[in-house]
Design a protein around this motif. Structure first.
Motif, short mmCIF file in Angstrom:
data_model
loop_
_atom_site.label_atom_id
_atom_site.label_comp_id
_atom_site.label_asym_id
_atom_site.label_seq_id
_atom_site.Cartn_x
_atom_site.Cartn_y
_atom_site.Cartn_z
N PHE A 60 0.85 -1.18 0.00
CA PHE A 60 0.00 0.00 0.00
C PHE A 60 0.89 1.23 0.00
CE2 PHE A 60 -4.26 -1.67 1.09
CZ PHE A 60 -3.92 -2.97 1.43
N GLU A 85 -3.74 3.72 -0.58
CA GLU A 85 -4.04 3.08 -1.87
C GLU A 85 -3.36 1.72 -1.92
OE1 GLU A 85 -3.26 3.95 -6.65
OE2 GLU A 85 -2.06 4.95 -5.14
N LEU A 86 -4.10 0.70 -2.33
CA LEU A 86 -3.50 -0.60 -2.59
C LEU A 86 -2.75 -0.52 -3.91
CD1 LEU A 86 -3.06 -3.63 -2.05
CD2 LEU A 86 -5.25 -4.04 -3.22
N VAL A 87 -1.48 -0.79 -3.88
CA VAL A 87 -0.64 -0.69 -5.06
C VAL A 87 -0.56 -2.03 -5.79
CG1 VAL A 87 1.70 -0.25 -5.87
CG2 VAL A 87 0.71 1.19 -4.07
N TYR A 139 -2.09 -8.76 -8.43
CA TYR A 139 -2.99 -7.67 -8.80
C TYR A 139 -2.20 -6.38 -8.74
CZ TYR A 139 -6.04 -3.73 -7.88
OH TYR A 139 -6.62 -2.49 -7.91
N TYR A 140 -2.50 -5.46 -9.66
CA TYR A 140 -1.85 -4.14 -9.65
C TYR A 140 -2.89 -3.05 -9.83
CZ TYR A 140 2.44 -6.76 -10.44
OH TYR A 140 3.50 -7.63 -10.32
N ALA A 141 -2.68 -1.96 -9.14
CA ALA A 141 -3.49 -0.79 -9.39
C ALA A 141 -3.16 -0.26 -10.79
CB ALA A 141 -3.20 0.28 -8.35
N ASP A 142 -4.15 0.33 -11.42
CA ASP A 142 -3.95 0.85 -12.77
C ASP A 142 -2.81 1.87 -12.81
OD1 ASP A 142 -7.46 0.86 -13.73
OD2 ASP A 142 -5.94 -0.71 -13.81
N SER A 143 -2.65 2.61 -11.73
CA SER A 143 -1.64 3.67 -11.69
C SER A 143 -0.21 3.15 -11.76
CB SER A 143 -1.83 4.51 -10.43
OG SER A 143 -1.76 3.70 -9.27
N LYS A 163 0.46 -0.24 -13.06
CA LYS A 163 0.52 -1.39 -13.96
C LYS A 163 1.53 -1.15 -15.07
CE LYS A 163 -3.44 -3.25 -14.18
NZ LYS A 163 -4.87 -3.51 -14.50
#
Length: 119
Positions: free
Chosen positions: A37, A46-48, A59-63, A65
């Protein structure tokens, strides 16, 4: 109890790279998820990225990826976050956390490590 200790933060110029590490010790679980995070000043946490310890699905956050990669070393009980092409907006305190029931509720947290990206 579980102890999580992060390391690897620091100051880097935009476009640079850093690798964060999170070493876990203490109680173990048969199946769990490790997450990274971040919390930037004035913003919500934010979960990264996250990784399922058994199987390794991620899993990846769009920010992040395409720029960040989460991985784990089971022998060392350590999870990593490789951060490439860093941007000033990646500046934040980064925390690792453990979700022992794989229910998206993180039960254990590290102390955090500061990442600062200069423009």
């Amino acid at each position: 109890q579980v102890q999580l200790v992060e390391s690897g933060g620091g100051l880097v110029q935009a476009g640079g790279s850093l690798r964060l590490s999170c070493a876990a010790s203490g109680r173990t679980f048969s199946s769990y998820v490790m997450g990274w995070f971040r919390r930037a000043p004035g913003k919500e946490r934010e979960l990264v990225a996250r990784i399922r310890w058994s199987g390794g699905s991620t899993y990846y956050a769009d920010s992040v990826k395409g720029r960040f990669t989460i991985s784990r070393d089971s022998a060392k009980n350590t999870v990593y976050l490789q951060m490439n092409s860093l941007k000033p907006e990646d500046t934040a305190v980064y925390y690792c956390a453990l979700d022992r029931h794989t229910d998206a509720v993180y039960d254990y947290w590290g102390q955090g490590t500061q990442v600062t990206v200069s423009s």
